[in-house]
Design a protein around this motif. Sequence first.
Motif, PDB file in Angstrom:
ATOM      1  N   GLY A 113       0.787  -1.345  -0.024  1.00 50.72           N
ATOM      2  CA  GLY A 113      -0.047  -0.018  -0.009  1.00 50.72           C
ATOM      3  C   GLY A 113       0.836   1.213   0.078  1.00 50.72           C
ATOM      4  O   GLY A 113       0.379   2.470   0.054  1.00 50.72           O
ATOM      5  N   VAL A 114       2.036   1.042   0.056  1.00 48.11           N
ATOM      6  CA  VAL A 114       2.766   2.391  -0.030  1.00 48.11           C
ATOM      7  C   VAL A 114       3.379   2.714  -1.508  1.00 48.11           C
ATOM      8  O   VAL A 114       3.496   1.963  -2.254  1.00 48.11           O
ATOM      9  CB  VAL A 114       4.465   1.912   0.559  1.00 48.11           C
ATOM     10  N   THR A 115       3.360   4.172  -1.723  1.00 46.98           N
ATOM     11  CA  THR A 115       3.656   4.651  -2.913  1.00 46.98           C
ATOM     12  C   THR A 115       4.995   4.910  -3.144  1.00 46.98           C
ATOM     13  O   THR A 115       5.609   5.478  -2.072  1.00 46.98           O
ATOM     14  CB  THR A 115       2.977   5.813  -3.517  1.00 46.98           C
ATOM     15  N   ASP A 116       5.953   4.432  -4.249  1.00 41.29           N
ATOM     16  CA  ASP A 116       7.143   4.766  -4.309  1.00 41.29           C
ATOM     17  C   ASP A 116       7.438   5.185  -5.631  1.00 41.29           C
ATOM     18  O   ASP A 116       6.562   5.247  -6.504  1.00 41.29           O
ATOM     19  CB  ASP A 116       8.101   3.321  -4.176  1.00 41.29           C
ATOM     20  N   LEU A 117       8.563   5.902  -5.814  1.00 43.69           N
ATOM     21  CA  LEU A 117       8.844   6.776  -6.878  1.00 43.69           C
ATOM     22  C   LEU A 117       9.834   5.805  -7.917  1.00 43.69           C
ATOM     23  O   LEU A 117      10.683   5.142  -7.240  1.00 43.69           O
ATOM     24  CB  LEU A 117       9.469   8.030  -6.732  1.00 43.69           C
ATOM     25  N   THR A 118       9.574   5.536  -9.022  1.00 41.61           N
ATOM     26  CA  THR A 118      10.664   4.902 -10.011  1.00 41.61           C
ATOM     27  C   THR A 118      10.878   5.490 -11.251  1.00 41.61           C
ATOM     28  O   THR A 118       9.901   6.289 -11.894  1.00 41.61           O
ATOM     29  CB  THR A 118       9.843   3.675 -10.211  1.00 41.61           C
ATOM     30  N   VAL A 119      11.857   5.320 -11.746  1.00 41.08           N
ATOM     31  CA  VAL A 119      12.379   5.856 -13.182  1.00 41.08           C
ATOM     32  C   VAL A 119      12.532   4.616 -14.145  1.00 41.08           C
ATOM     33  O   VAL A 119      13.208   5.047 -15.096  1.00 41.08           O
ATOM     34  CB  VAL A 119      13.716   6.819 -13.311  1.00 41.08           C
ATOM     35  N   ASP A 120      12.314   3.495 -13.632  1.00 39.75           N
ATOM     36  CA  ASP A 120      12.504   2.370 -14.459  1.00 39.75           C
ATOM     37  C   ASP A 120      11.660   2.357 -15.892  1.00 39.75           C
ATOM     38  O   ASP A 120      10.619   2.930 -15.768  1.00 39.75           O
ATOM     39  CB  ASP A 120      12.193   1.019 -13.699  1.00 39.75           C
ATOM     40  N   LYS A 121      11.914   1.755 -16.992  1.00 40.07           N
ATOM     41  CA  LYS A 121      11.243   1.748 -18.112  1.00 40.07           C
ATOM     42  C   LYS A 121      10.174   0.647 -17.690  1.00 40.07           C
ATOM     43  O   LYS A 121      10.432  -0.416 -17.007  1.00 40.07           O
ATOM     44  CB  LYS A 121      12.008   0.938 -19.041  1.00 40.07           C
TER      45      LYS A 121
END
Length: 133
Positions: free
Chosen positions: A108-116
């Motif tokens: 339920g946690v929101t995380d930041l990603t820059v992955d394709k």
Amino acid sequence: MGWILVITIFIVMVPVSFFYVLSNGNPYTKYINNNHVPTYLNQKEYTKNDIKEMDYVEPKYLINKDFYHGHHMVIFKDEPTMTYYYGVTKKGKEVKQFCEKDVLLKDGVTDLTVDKTKHSEKKCVSSLKNRDR
């Protein structure tokens, strides 16, 4: 008597306008985004059936100064845990996808990603660079 009315209106309207923009964002920026981003997504051949949710958002932090502050968040139906962001450049009013995406984790946690990811574009722009003012 007329000057008193003008001054009173000015004294009331300035704070009301300030709090409106603070709460709802800049109406001009919202107008620009609402006109350019959906058109851009249509040109990329996305339809309403592909999109689960799309809305204008005002981040609470500084973003890339080449873009209007507000931007669009898009969640695609086939990738419901990933939120993509699209911004409009101040110069030329071009729509660009931001490289940073929010991903909803299983806990339920929101995380930041820059992955394709599935809907990542080949050329994206970092919303977190070029923020100095």
